[in-house]
Enzyme design. Structure first.
Site, PDB file in Angstrom:
ATOM      1  N   LYS A 214       3.457 -15.239   1.487  1.00 31.56           N
ATOM      2  CA  LYS A 214       3.452 -16.091   0.289  1.00 31.56           C
ATOM      3  C   LYS A 214       4.909 -16.336  -0.113  1.00 31.56           C
ATOM      4  O   LYS A 214       5.355 -15.898  -1.173  1.00 31.56           O
ATOM      5  CB  LYS A 214       2.680 -15.415  -0.849  1.00 31.56           C
ATOM      6  CG  LYS A 214       1.182 -15.341  -0.635  1.00 31.56           C
ATOM      7  CD  LYS A 214       0.436 -16.606  -1.050  1.00 31.56           C
ATOM      8  CE  LYS A 214       0.429 -16.776  -2.542  1.00 31.56           C
ATOM      9  NZ  LYS A 214      -0.252 -18.053  -2.915  1.00 31.56           N
TER      10      LYS A 214
ATOM     11  N   ASP B 230     -10.656  -8.960   7.844  1.00 26.37           N
ATOM     12  CA  ASP B 230     -12.072  -8.818   7.492  1.00 26.37           C
ATOM     13  C   ASP B 230     -12.758 -10.178   7.419  1.00 26.37           C
ATOM     14  O   ASP B 230     -13.905 -10.338   7.836  1.00 26.37           O
ATOM     15  CB  ASP B 230     -12.240  -8.097   6.147  1.00 26.37           C
ATOM     16  CG  ASP B 230     -12.394  -6.597   6.337  1.00 26.37           C
ATOM     17  OD1 ASP B 230     -11.991  -6.096   7.405  1.00 26.37           O
ATOM     18  OD2 ASP B 230     -12.917  -5.929   5.431  1.00 26.37           O
TER      19      ASP B 230
ATOM     20  N   TYR C  29       0.827  -1.219   0.000  1.00 27.50           N
ATOM     21  CA  TYR C  29       0.000   0.000   0.000  1.00 27.50           C
ATOM     22  C   TYR C  29       0.862   1.271   0.000  1.00 27.50           C
ATOM     23  O   TYR C  29       0.363   2.361  -0.251  1.00 27.50           O
ATOM     24  CB  TYR C  29      -0.939   0.029   1.206  1.00 27.50           C
ATOM     25  CG  TYR C  29      -2.007  -1.049   1.192  1.00 27.50           C
ATOM     26  CD1 TYR C  29      -2.322  -1.739   0.024  1.00 27.50           C
ATOM     27  CD2 TYR C  29      -2.706  -1.373   2.342  1.00 27.50           C
ATOM     28  CE1 TYR C  29      -3.287  -2.731   0.008  1.00 27.50           C
ATOM     29  CE2 TYR C  29      -3.684  -2.370   2.332  1.00 27.50           C
ATOM     30  CZ  TYR C  29      -3.966  -3.039   1.160  1.00 27.50           C
ATOM     31  OH  TYR C  29      -4.931  -4.019   1.143  1.00 27.50           O
TER      32      TYR C  29
ATOM     33  N   ASP D 186      -5.030  -7.219   5.883  1.00 25.11           N
ATOM     34  CA  ASP D 186      -6.271  -6.489   5.582  1.00 25.11           C
ATOM     35  C   ASP D 186      -7.376  -7.483   5.233  1.00 25.11           C
ATOM     36  O   ASP D 186      -8.492  -7.454   5.779  1.00 25.11           O
ATOM     37  CB  ASP D 186      -5.974  -5.567   4.379  1.00 25.11           C
ATOM     38  CG  ASP D 186      -7.089  -4.580   4.103  1.00 25.11           C
ATOM     39  OD1 ASP D 186      -8.066  -4.554   4.868  1.00 25.11           O
ATOM     40  OD2 ASP D 186      -6.975  -3.839   3.108  1.00 25.11           O
TER      41      ASP D 186
ATOM     42  N   ASP E   5      -2.964 -17.874   1.166  1.00 25.76           N
ATOM     43  CA  ASP E   5      -4.161 -18.480   0.563  1.00 25.76           C
ATOM     44  C   ASP E   5      -4.656 -19.647   1.409  1.00 25.76           C
ATOM     45  O   ASP E   5      -5.851 -19.795   1.656  1.00 25.76           O
ATOM     46  CB  ASP E   5      -3.882 -18.913  -0.892  1.00 25.76           C
ATOM     47  CG  ASP E   5      -2.583 -19.699  -1.063  1.00 25.76           C
ATOM     48  OD1 ASP E   5      -1.735 -19.672  -0.143  1.00 25.76           O
ATOM     49  OD2 ASP E   5      -2.413 -20.343  -2.106  1.00 25.76           O
TER      50      ASP E   5
END
Ligand code: NAD
Length: 376
Positions: free
Chosen positions: A201, A262, A150, A258, A234
């Site tokens: 990852k 959620d 970000y 993030d 994942d």
């Protein structure tokens, strides 16, 4: 039932920033619970209050004044309600209420975002997962908040010689950025069930390889008492909806954190039940800058109607007791009182279920205080 040591005296400076909409309504209930802890347990704070968001814009022409910013930097902890509202949608970007919140996070250098996902027994049916998967669930997602893709450079959208366009963002982490958030993760795990799962990852990203190596190195050097596992992001997303109770603390970068936070939030059912904390680096005395806030916004659709659920705000206060002031017993007392009120069948409108009693914001607050009284 939790007992509490008497800890008389002022524990530290707390700045209250209720903000807009239901922010001030849910903060009112925190004030009452704070008064209760002061009265019954001598647990006091040096309190100050400031304006933030739309209300600050209305009075001062800015969503956060330098004066309030300075108070936040001086405080041991900031309790934040919520900001925003349709009235302010027309304002230029820099004057919007949310800019006040972003400035606080930036100038306080809050790099670690803590989002617990805890399911109260009484609300297991509110989750989108089967009750047996979430009953007793209590996990913590720790997200790195100031680095990663970000913020990484280069970034932007460019036009290529053939006229087509290319969008670029850069995932970048340094050792220092990884180590400081991993350290928060290990410390959190030590306060809980001593299990940390680090998520990246590493199979396809070099920044993930570095993340994994640095977290492992820190573990081996300083936190051998915490059980560390590594998981690809994942797989973690899949495991969160398959068997979420396998986790205690999950630490991840800004992007994966993030998404995973959620996802974990929805395991618990309602926005009105989700607290959060954001922490900065420790100072010379080991004290971290910290801000505690519910995940929800200012809910203009229900502001002023007494429908707001104060539990996310009250749990944010409970996190403040635990993580800024080491008052775990007081935090347990409050969390248990909330659990018993829900078990007794009281519900605000957002978590209402058939056969339960619908109550207002203030009745929910009063009922929690009555339960605290019984436990004291
Ligand atoms: P919201 O979280 O304010 O509301 C979403 C829905 O959930 C609404 O229907 C609301 O009534 C309900 N809800 C939220 N909190 C609740 C509670 N405690 N009890 C009962 N019901 C609750 O999100 P939104 O509607 O997208 O945004 C409204 C305003 O809040 C916007 O201006 C937005 O920018 C701002 N916002 C601020 C923050 C923050 O201050 N941290 C976070 C999100 C949104």
């Amino acid at each position: 039932m939790a007992a509490i040591r008497n800890t008389p005296g002022v524990l530290g400076k707390v700045l209250l920033l209720p903000g807009d909409g239901i922010g001030s309504e849910v903060m009112r209930e925190v004030r009452r619970v704070m008064d209760w802890f002061a009265r019954r347990h001598g647990l006091e704070f040096e309190l100050d209050e400031g304006r933030v968001g739309g209300t600050s814009y209305d009075h001062h022409g800015t969503p956060l004044t330098d004066e309030v910013m300075a108070k936040a930097l001086e405080a041991d902890a900031v309790l934040f309600g919520a900001v925003g509202g349709p009235k302010y949608d027309v304002l230029p970007f820099e004057a919007k209420p949310e800019r006040g919140l972003l400035r606080l996070r930036k100038e306080m250098e809050l790099f670690a975002n803590l989002r617990p996902a805890k399911v109260f027994d009484a609300l297991v049916d509110s989750s989108s997962l089967k009750p047996e998967l979430v009953r007793g669930l209590d996990l913590m997602i720790l997200r790195e908040l100031t680095g990663g893709v970000y913020f990484g450079e280069p970034r932007g959208i460019e036009t290529l010689p053939d006229g087509s366009r290319r969008g670029v963002n850069t995932q970048v982490y340094t050792t220092a950025e990884i180590v400081r958030v991993a350290r928060v993760g290990f410390e959190l795990a030590r306060k809980r069930n001593a299990k940390l799962c680090s998520v990246e990852k590493a199979n396809v990203m070099e920044s993930g390889v570095l993340w994994r190596e640095e977290v492992q190195r820190l573990h081996d050097a300083e936190y051998g008492d915490v059980e560390l596992t590594h998981m690809y992001a994942d797989n973690c997303a899949m495991q969160l909806v398959r068997a979420p109770k396998q986790f205690d603390v999950i630490v991840s970068d800004n992007l994966f954190g993030d998404i995973l936070s959620d996802c974990a939030a929805m395991l618990t059912g309602s926005l009105g039940m989700l607290p959060s904390a954001s922490l900065g680096a420790p100072d010379a005395n080991g004290k971290r800058k910290a801000m505690y806030e519910p995940v929800h916004g200012s809910a203009p659709d229900i502001a002023g109607t007494g429908l707001a659920n104060p539990i996310a705000m009250l749990q944010s206060f409970s996190m403040m007791l635990r993580y800024s002031f080491d008052q775990d017993e007081a935090a347990d007392l409050l969390d248990d009182a909330i659990g018993r009120v829900l078990a007794g069948g009281l519900r605000t409108a957002d978590i209402m279920q058939p056969g339960k009693a619908k109550v207002s914001t203030s009745v929910m607050g009063e009922s929690i205080i009555r339960e605290l009284d019984k436990a004291a």
